[in-house]
Scaffold this motif. Structure first.
Motif, PDB file in Angstrom:
ATOM      1  N   GLU A  41       0.849  -1.193   0.000  1.00 13.52           N
ATOM      2  CA  GLU A  41       0.000   0.000   0.000  1.00 13.52           C
ATOM      3  C   GLU A  41       0.880   1.237   0.000  1.00 13.52           C
ATOM      4  N   TYR A  73      -8.347  -3.983   4.813  1.00 13.31           N
ATOM      5  CA  TYR A  73      -7.549  -5.209   4.980  1.00 13.31           C
ATOM      6  C   TYR A  73      -8.395  -6.327   5.609  1.00 13.31           C
ATOM      7  N   ALA A 100      -6.075  -7.316   0.878  1.00 11.60           N
ATOM      8  CA  ALA A 100      -6.788  -6.034   0.890  1.00 11.60           C
ATOM      9  C   ALA A 100      -7.501  -5.793  -0.425  1.00 11.60           C
TER      10      ALA A 100
END
Length: 248
Positions: free
Chosen positions: A189, A242, A224
């Motif tokens: 991320e 997530y 996720a």
């Protein structure tokens, strides 16, 4: 408009070794969460297959997407074959040669989807992208597999970055309005910004890579998806959600 992005599924056949990760159940869990979010669109942004493109895997994924009865679209990653992908998902009419890039219009929103399955954006596609971006009069959202900027993940930046990143970035930065890119590929991320360009890297539904380490290292096995809201006030609002991953 609400969009759910799912990326880097790496779905395997039953006999493939996925190093203890149940990629199929991970995807099914992500789809359940996507359904619960009631989006207007689901986007699968590449690396649908574990290693190499496989029509059986594409058909398995498609059957579960069709069951949701939520509009969806797909683009290829470096573990996909876009021609096979397009044929299996009944979007062969969107192919340009063997490349799958296109735009979709939803009300006031125009979304652009790029092809980077060969690790680059072809010259033909760059010309198309230049024309399409030139037609936009306001902020634009783009989906692609590879990030168009250095992502700050040393292993991926050194070994698997977009090959003609400078050309793509130069094109994006040549426009006066804001361009928001949603991508994957890096199994992490990250949000990166340069001038009028914002790039959001969405984590995988397989595993996440440790961006603090120079070599390859798995950070964790949580999975996720990204929920994206294109608001009426022009704000692009996105959140990564997530879940616990599944083991075989």
């Amino acid at each position: 408009m609400k969009i759910v992005q799912i990326t880097d599924l790496h779905i395997s056949n039953q006999n493939e070794n996925t190093f203890g990760v149940d990629t199929r159940q991970n995807f099914l869990d992500a789809l359940k969460a996507a359904r619960d979010a009631s989006p207007d669109l689901i986007v699968l942004s590449g690396d649908l297959c574990f290693d190499k493109a496989d029509p059986k895997i594409y058909r398995w994924i498609k059957s579960h997407l069709d069951f949701l009865k939520i509009p969806y679209t797909v683009i290829g990653g470096n573990h996909d074959d876009s021609a096979i992908l397009a044929e299996t998902f009944d979007i062969g009419h969107l192919l340009v040669g063997n490349e799958l890039y296109f735009k979709r219009i939803f009300g006031e929103h125009t979304l652009l989807f790029l092809e980077t399955s060969r690790g680059l954006v072809s010259n033909e596609q760059l010309k198309w992208l230049d024309i399409e971006l030139g037609r936009q009069k306001s902020d634009t959202v783009v989906f692609m597999h590879h990030p168009p900027v250095i992502g700050g993940v040393p292993y991926m930046d050194a070994n698997h970055a977009l090959q003609n990143m400078d050309d793509v970035q130069r094109l994006f930065l040549g426009f006066s309005y804001h361009i928001t890119v949603f991508c994957g590929h890096y199994h992490v991320e990250k949000t990166l910004s340069v001038r009028n360009l914002s790039v959001h890297i969405t984590p995988s539904t397989y595993f996440q890579i440790d961006w603090r380490y120079d070599g390859f290292k798995v950070d964790h096995l949580r999975i996720a998806l990204r929920e994206i809201n294109l608001r009426k006030d022009g704000v692009v609002d996105s959140t990564v959600i997530y879940f616990d991953g599944n083991k075989t």
